[in-house]
Design a protein around this motif. Sequence first.
Motif, short mmCIF file in Angstrom:
data_model
loop_
_atom_site.label_atom_id
_atom_site.label_comp_id
_atom_site.label_asym_id
_atom_site.label_seq_id
_atom_site.Cartn_x
_atom_site.Cartn_y
_atom_site.Cartn_z
N VAL A 78 0.82 -1.20 0.00
CA VAL A 78 0.00 0.00 0.00
C VAL A 78 0.86 1.26 0.00
CG1 VAL A 78 -1.80 1.27 1.23
CG2 VAL A 78 -1.80 -1.23 1.25
N VAL A 79 0.54 2.18 -0.90
CA VAL A 79 1.20 3.48 -0.97
C VAL A 79 0.18 4.53 -0.53
CG1 VAL A 79 2.49 5.11 -2.43
CG2 VAL A 79 2.35 2.68 -3.09
N ALA A 80 0.55 5.38 0.41
CA ALA A 80 -0.32 6.50 0.76
C ALA A 80 0.21 7.72 0.03
CB ALA A 80 -0.31 6.73 2.26
N GLU A 81 -0.63 8.38 -0.75
CA GLU A 81 -0.17 9.58 -1.46
C GLU A 81 -0.75 10.82 -0.78
OE1 GLU A 81 -1.53 9.09 -5.55
OE2 GLU A 81 -3.46 9.99 -5.03
N GLY A 82 -0.11 11.95 -1.01
CA GLY A 82 -0.60 13.20 -0.42
C GLY A 82 -0.36 13.31 1.08
N VAL A 83 0.73 12.69 1.57
CA VAL A 83 1.07 12.81 2.99
C VAL A 83 1.64 14.22 3.23
CG1 VAL A 83 2.49 11.91 4.88
CG2 VAL A 83 1.55 10.35 3.14
N TYR B 221 5.15 5.78 1.47
CA TYR B 221 4.62 7.13 1.69
C TYR B 221 5.13 8.12 0.66
CZ TYR B 221 4.61 4.53 6.01
OH TYR B 221 4.47 3.53 6.92
N GLN B 222 4.22 8.98 0.24
CA GLN B 222 4.56 9.98 -0.78
C GLN B 222 3.77 11.24 -0.45
OE1 GLN B 222 3.16 8.64 -4.62
NE2 GLN B 222 3.76 10.50 -5.68
N GLY B 223 4.41 12.39 -0.51
CA GLY B 223 3.65 13.62 -0.26
C GLY B 223 4.54 14.79 0.07
N TYR B 224 3.93 15.96 0.10
CA TYR B 224 4.66 17.20 0.32
C TYR B 224 5.42 17.20 1.65
CZ TYR B 224 1.88 19.22 -3.52
OH TYR B 224 1.28 19.49 -4.74
N TYR B 225 4.92 16.48 2.64
CA TYR B 225 5.63 16.44 3.92
C TYR B 225 7.03 15.85 3.73
CZ TYR B 225 6.88 15.36 8.73
OH TYR B 225 7.55 15.29 9.91
N ALA C 137 3.19 15.34 9.70
CA ALA C 137 3.86 14.32 10.51
C ALA C 137 2.82 13.38 11.12
CB ALA C 137 4.69 14.98 11.60
N ASP C 138 1.67 13.94 11.54
CA ASP C 138 0.62 13.11 12.15
C ASP C 138 0.08 12.07 11.17
OD1 ASP C 138 0.84 14.41 14.52
OD2 ASP C 138 -0.97 15.65 14.28
N GLN C 139 -0.09 12.47 9.94
CA GLN C 139 -0.57 11.53 8.92
C GLN C 139 0.45 10.40 8.73
OE1 GLN C 139 -1.08 14.13 5.57
NE2 GLN C 139 -3.05 14.92 6.28
#
Length: 276
Positions: free
Chosen positions: A235-240, A257-261, A243-245
């Motif tokens: 599973v890839v989470a996009e739009g992270v 994990y992928q995202g601006y954070y 830090a809480d996410q």
Amino acid sequence: REIGNQGYFEYYSEEMGRNAGYKLEMEQYLRKALENEELLLNYQPVYAYQDGEINLVSAEVLVRWNSKELGCVGPDKFIPIAENTGLIIEIGNWIIRTACQQGAEWIANGYRAFRLAINISPRQLRQYDFINVLQGILSDTGYPAEQLCLEITEGILIEDDQYARYILNQIKELGISLAIDDFGTGYSSLSYLKHYPFDLLKIDRAFVADLDIDKSHNQLVTACILMAHGLNMKVVAEGVETADQLTFLADHSCDYYQGYYLNRPMPAQPFEALLK
Ligand code: C2E
Ligand code: CA
Ligand code: CA
Ligand code: CA
């Protein structure tokens, strides 16, 4: 501004006319974008926790159009036009070739291995010689199929289930992996996905964004991760973005994990600097 029926109608049709005009204009310029070298690729890192460390495992390839006439136009605007006009075939093949060339160069320069993930639109998948195109690009560039992933949205699965299964299996046979993109935004359920050879599931960023706000989304995301694992998918989470996410996702066994954070999408050069 008039608010009567007539006034509204005039305002509305004028607005639509402007829109249609803009689209035609965009199409006209898009036809020239490749030869004018106005398209370029950005790379957004995707990370995993390995032995308590966060490591880069792949990069999503995202196309950018810097139009001489229109300025920067986002893919959300021009990809649909490329789809409708068929230009996506030429543009899409250029994207795959350019990304694989770049990837092969990074390998030749001794950077550690990671996967490149390329977005493929439904019309590209319906290209009659798509498998030959992929094979040709892999052999020309020398880029390893094992380090390539194609991201596909569920549109094609619904449109033509039998063809989708056929073409996706052909892609898998080349050694390329497959991701289902924007999961949760369309109609497909997880049980439906077991009929297709997906290796990865990308949770749409709308669900990730809602993690801190709505507790019911937390359950949705965790159920999604559990079921995807049950079907042998990562599973890839996009739009992270926070830090809480990231913490929540890591605590619930999300794989990537992928995202601006972590990082924004960036051109090849800064991405290369990151690899060092
Ligand atoms: P996508 O495949 O869902 O790509 C992820 C989008 O989320 C990208 O937008 C990325 O820049 C953005 N994003 C990444 N992290 C974050 C974050 O933390 N917060 C927020 N708010 N956004 C984040 P982008 O680059 O504008 O691309 C939009 C869409 O255009 C893509 O959605 C994809 O459907 C399409 N697209 C982009 N490049 C290509 C391409 O090379 N080929 C095709 N066929 N479609 C493409
Ligand atoms: Ca994607
Ligand atoms: Ca996505
Ligand atoms: Ca999306």
